[in-house]
Design a protein around this motif. Structure first.
Motif, PDB file in Angstrom:
ATOM      1  N   TYR A 154       0.835  -1.210   0.000  1.00  0.00           N
ATOM      2  CA  TYR A 154       0.000   0.000   0.000  1.00  0.00           C
ATOM      3  C   TYR A 154       0.865   1.254   0.000  1.00  0.00           C
ATOM      4  CZ  TYR A 154      -2.793   3.764   2.067  1.00  0.00           C
ATOM      5  OH  TYR A 154      -3.392   4.970   2.351  1.00  0.00           O
ATOM      6  N   LEU A 155       1.961   1.197   0.743  1.00  0.00           N
ATOM      7  CA  LEU A 155       2.840   2.350   0.850  1.00  0.00           C
ATOM      8  C   LEU A 155       3.633   2.610  -0.428  1.00  0.00           C
ATOM      9  CD1 LEU A 155       4.125   1.668   4.468  1.00  0.00           C
ATOM     10  CD2 LEU A 155       2.559   3.468   3.770  1.00  0.00           C
ATOM     11  N   GLU A 156       3.525   1.691  -1.377  1.00  0.00           N
ATOM     12  CA  GLU A 156       4.220   1.867  -2.650  1.00  0.00           C
ATOM     13  C   GLU A 156       3.346   2.469  -3.733  1.00  0.00           C
ATOM     14  OE1 GLU A 156       7.282   1.262  -3.084  1.00  0.00           O
ATOM     15  OE2 GLU A 156       7.953  -0.349  -1.790  1.00  0.00           O
ATOM     16  N   VAL A 157       2.044   2.259  -3.657  1.00  0.00           N
ATOM     17  CA  VAL A 157       1.202   2.482  -4.837  1.00  0.00           C
ATOM     18  C   VAL A 157       0.666   3.905  -4.940  1.00  0.00           C
ATOM     19  CG1 VAL A 157       0.563   0.061  -5.015  1.00  0.00           C
ATOM     20  CG2 VAL A 157      -0.843   1.598  -3.625  1.00  0.00           C
ATOM     21  N   THR A 158       1.260   4.852  -4.211  1.00  0.00           N
ATOM     22  CA  THR A 158       0.878   6.249  -4.410  1.00  0.00           C
ATOM     23  C   THR A 158       1.227   6.720  -5.814  1.00  0.00           C
ATOM     24  OG1 THR A 158       3.000   6.933  -3.463  1.00  0.00           O
ATOM     25  CG2 THR A 158       1.110   6.869  -1.979  1.00  0.00           C
ATOM     26  N   LEU A 159       2.123   6.014  -6.484  1.00  0.00           N
ATOM     27  CA  LEU A 159       2.486   6.413  -7.844  1.00  0.00           C
ATOM     28  C   LEU A 159       1.356   6.192  -8.827  1.00  0.00           C
ATOM     29  CD1 LEU A 159       4.980   3.870  -9.494  1.00  0.00           C
ATOM     30  CD2 LEU A 159       3.302   3.267  -7.765  1.00  0.00           C
ATOM     31  N   ILE A 160       0.350   5.368  -8.491  1.00  0.00           N
ATOM     32  CA  ILE A 160      -0.755   5.116  -9.427  1.00  0.00           C
ATOM     33  C   ILE A 160      -1.605   6.372  -9.642  1.00  0.00           C
ATOM     34  CG2 ILE A 160      -2.872   3.793  -9.812  1.00  0.00           C
ATOM     35  CD1 ILE A 160      -1.495   1.404  -8.516  1.00  0.00           C
ATOM     36  N   PRO A 161      -2.207   6.950  -8.586  1.00  0.00           N
ATOM     37  CA  PRO A 161      -2.962   8.196  -8.827  1.00  0.00           C
ATOM     38  C   PRO A 161      -2.073   9.339  -9.298  1.00  0.00           C
ATOM     39  CG  PRO A 161      -2.747   7.779  -6.462  1.00  0.00           C
ATOM     40  CD  PRO A 161      -2.285   6.542  -7.165  1.00  0.00           C
ATOM     41  N   TRP A 162      -0.801   9.326  -8.879  1.00  0.00           N
ATOM     42  CA  TRP A 162       0.116  10.382  -9.307  1.00  0.00           C
ATOM     43  C   TRP A 162       0.322  10.357 -10.821  1.00  0.00           C
ATOM     44  CZ3 TRP A 162       2.447  14.737  -9.122  1.00  0.00           C
ATOM     45  CH2 TRP A 162       3.625  14.955  -9.831  1.00  0.00           C
ATOM     46  N   ILE A 163       0.550   9.177 -11.404  1.00  0.00           N
ATOM     47  CA  ILE A 163       0.766   9.083 -12.842  1.00  0.00           C
ATOM     48  C   ILE A 163      -0.528   9.384 -13.596  1.00  0.00           C
ATOM     49  CG2 ILE A 163       1.412   7.544 -14.739  1.00  0.00           C
ATOM     50  CD1 ILE A 163       3.355   6.165 -12.914  1.00  0.00           C
ATOM     51  N   ILE A 164      -1.673   9.002 -13.021  1.00  0.00           N
ATOM     52  CA  ILE A 164      -2.955   9.368 -13.632  1.00  0.00           C
ATOM     53  C   ILE A 164      -3.072  10.884 -13.735  1.00  0.00           C
ATOM     54  CG2 ILE A 164      -5.458   9.391 -13.267  1.00  0.00           C
ATOM     55  CD1 ILE A 164      -5.179   6.580 -12.087  1.00  0.00           C
ATOM     56  N   MET A 165      -2.707  11.589 -12.668  1.00  0.00           N
ATOM     57  CA  MET A 165      -2.754  13.042 -12.688  1.00  0.00           C
ATOM     58  C   MET A 165      -1.793  13.607 -13.732  1.00  0.00           C
ATOM     59  SD  MET A 165      -1.799  15.871  -9.760  1.00  0.00           S
ATOM     60  CE  MET A 165      -0.231  16.446 -10.415  1.00  0.00           C
ATOM     61  N   ASP A 166      -0.572  13.116 -13.748  1.00  0.00           N
ATOM     62  CA  ASP A 166       0.452  13.681 -14.619  1.00  0.00           C
ATOM     63  C   ASP A 166       0.151  13.431 -16.093  1.00  0.00           C
ATOM     64  OD1 ASP A 166       2.526  15.295 -13.779  1.00  0.00           O
ATOM     65  OD2 ASP A 166       4.072  13.842 -14.276  1.00  0.00           O
ATOM     66  N   SER A 167      -0.288  12.221 -16.438  1.00  0.00           N
ATOM     67  CA  SER A 167      -0.577  11.917 -17.840  1.00  0.00           C
ATOM     68  C   SER A 167      -1.820  12.666 -18.311  1.00  0.00           C
ATOM     69  CB  SER A 167      -0.746  10.408 -18.034  1.00  0.00           C
ATOM     70  OG  SER A 167      -1.714   9.885 -17.149  1.00  0.00           O
ATOM     71  N   GLY A 168      -2.820  12.807 -17.431  1.00  0.00           N
ATOM     72  CA  GLY A 168      -4.001  13.591 -17.780  1.00  0.00           C
ATOM     73  C   GLY A 168      -3.661  15.054 -18.003  1.00  0.00           C
ATOM     74  N   TRP A 169      -2.756  15.560 -17.196  1.00  0.00           N
ATOM     75  CA  TRP A 169      -2.292  16.941 -17.328  1.00  0.00           C
ATOM     76  C   TRP A 169      -1.570  17.147 -18.657  1.00  0.00           C
ATOM     77  CZ3 TRP A 169       1.706  19.302 -13.364  1.00  0.00           C
ATOM     78  CH2 TRP A 169       1.891  20.666 -13.636  1.00  0.00           C
ATOM     79  N   THR A 170      -0.720  16.197 -19.013  1.00  0.00           N
ATOM     80  CA  THR A 170      -0.005  16.280 -20.289  1.00  0.00           C
ATOM     81  C   THR A 170      -0.970  16.381 -21.454  1.00  0.00           C
ATOM     82  OG1 THR A 170       1.662  14.804 -19.326  1.00  0.00           O
ATOM     83  CG2 THR A 170       1.798  15.194 -21.687  1.00  0.00           C
TER      84      THR A 170
END
Length: 295
Positions: A154-170
């Motif tokens: 669980y402590l690893e998967v913060t990158l999932i919503p983060w990449i969703i945000m970043d790719s959507g922003w791009t």
């Protein structure tokens, strides 16, 4: 150098990359991004034999996200304004690229989006395929999050919503340039990206709380640094998308994001200079943070 310090250096590189990006300083942003890529590659090689499959998947996903950011970063530095940003504007090659190859902007932005989303998709498939194995790896029910996921994962998967945000922003930025600032698709992407950023911030805060409760104040501090970094990016994203392509920045939001990046960078520095006894590099220990990994 142990992996603990390598992940701390990677976090500092990520933050400095964004700081140079928002300030339109390619002399800071591009070397920091390349440094982050090199450090992640070194971490992957260091874990190639002894790291778990999940460890390697996390590193590869982070690496894919950062490579996508490099394409995005380069596109904006070269084609965002009438002239290339910073020192790039003094190099004839990039000046000619800015004037004669505007169509490459879209190609670079689409490449950035595809690379980030492909990395995320592969990671999600990996997690789904290996869910049973990952869930059964923890025998302590007290370390299960909501009864469905071991805390260390669980402590690893913060990158999932983060990449969703970043790719959507791009993609939102690209659509702004191609079809206008007020397009419905841009607003929809902004909503999805905002939700991803908000979830990532909540998860980072919860991770910091869990590590502090466990007495691991070093990791807790790094989670706080990551939370400030993500928050700065979310504010920057909202300011960037709301003001629109080619319009002046909204100063209060812009400088708030800059301040959060500086704070995140300052928080990352102590972790580079200090490795606590509880992170002694003993083999087999699974790290609890996708950017502050100890093993």
């Amino acid at each position: 150098m142990d992996i603990s310090r390598l992940w701390s250096i990677a976090l500092l590189a990520f933050v400095l990359h964004d700081l140079g990006w928002i300030l339109l300083r390619p002399a800071l942003a591009l070397p920091a991004c390349l440094c982050g890529i090199v450090v992640l590659a070194i971490i992957f090689l260091a874990q190639f034999r002894s790291g778990s499959r999940f460890d390697k998947a996390v590193v590869c996903t982070a690496l894919g996200w950062l490579v996508g950011n490099l394409f995005w970063n380069f596109a904006e530095f070269v084609w965002e304004e009438d002239e290339p940003a910073g020192f790039l504007g003094k190099i004839k090659f990039f000046i000619e690229l800015n004037r004669n190859s505007q169509d490459l902007y879209g190609a670079f932005m689409w490449t950035a989006t595809v690379v980030m989303m492909l990395s995320l998709t592969v990671f999600l498939i990996f997690c789904l395929v290996n869910y049973g194995r990952l869930s059964s790896s923890s025998t302590d029910d007290r370390r299960m999050v909501c009864g469905i996921m071991p805390e260390e994962f669980y402590l690893e998967v913060t990158l999932i919503p983060w990449i969703i945000m970043d790719s959507g922003w791009t993609l939102a930025v690209l659509l702004q340039v191609q079809i206008g600032n007020d397009a419905q698709d841009v607003q929809s992407l902004l909503l999805v990206s905002s939700i991803g950023g908000f979830v990532a911030i909540l998860m980072e805060a919860d991770c910091a709380r869990r590590r502090c409760k466990a007495g691991d104040h070093s990791d807790a501090l790094l989670y706080i640094g990551e939370m400030l970094w993500v928050l700065g990016n979310m504010i920057w994203m909202l300011e960037d998308v709301f003001t629109g392509h080619g319009e002046a920045d909204y100063a209060p939001a812009y400088w708030t994001a800059v301040g959060l990046f500086v704070a995140a960078a300052l928080i990352a520095i102590p972790a580079i200079l200090q490795v606590s006894d509880e992170h002694d590099g003993s083999p087999g220990r699974i790290e609890l943070c996708w950017m502050s990994r100890r093993s």
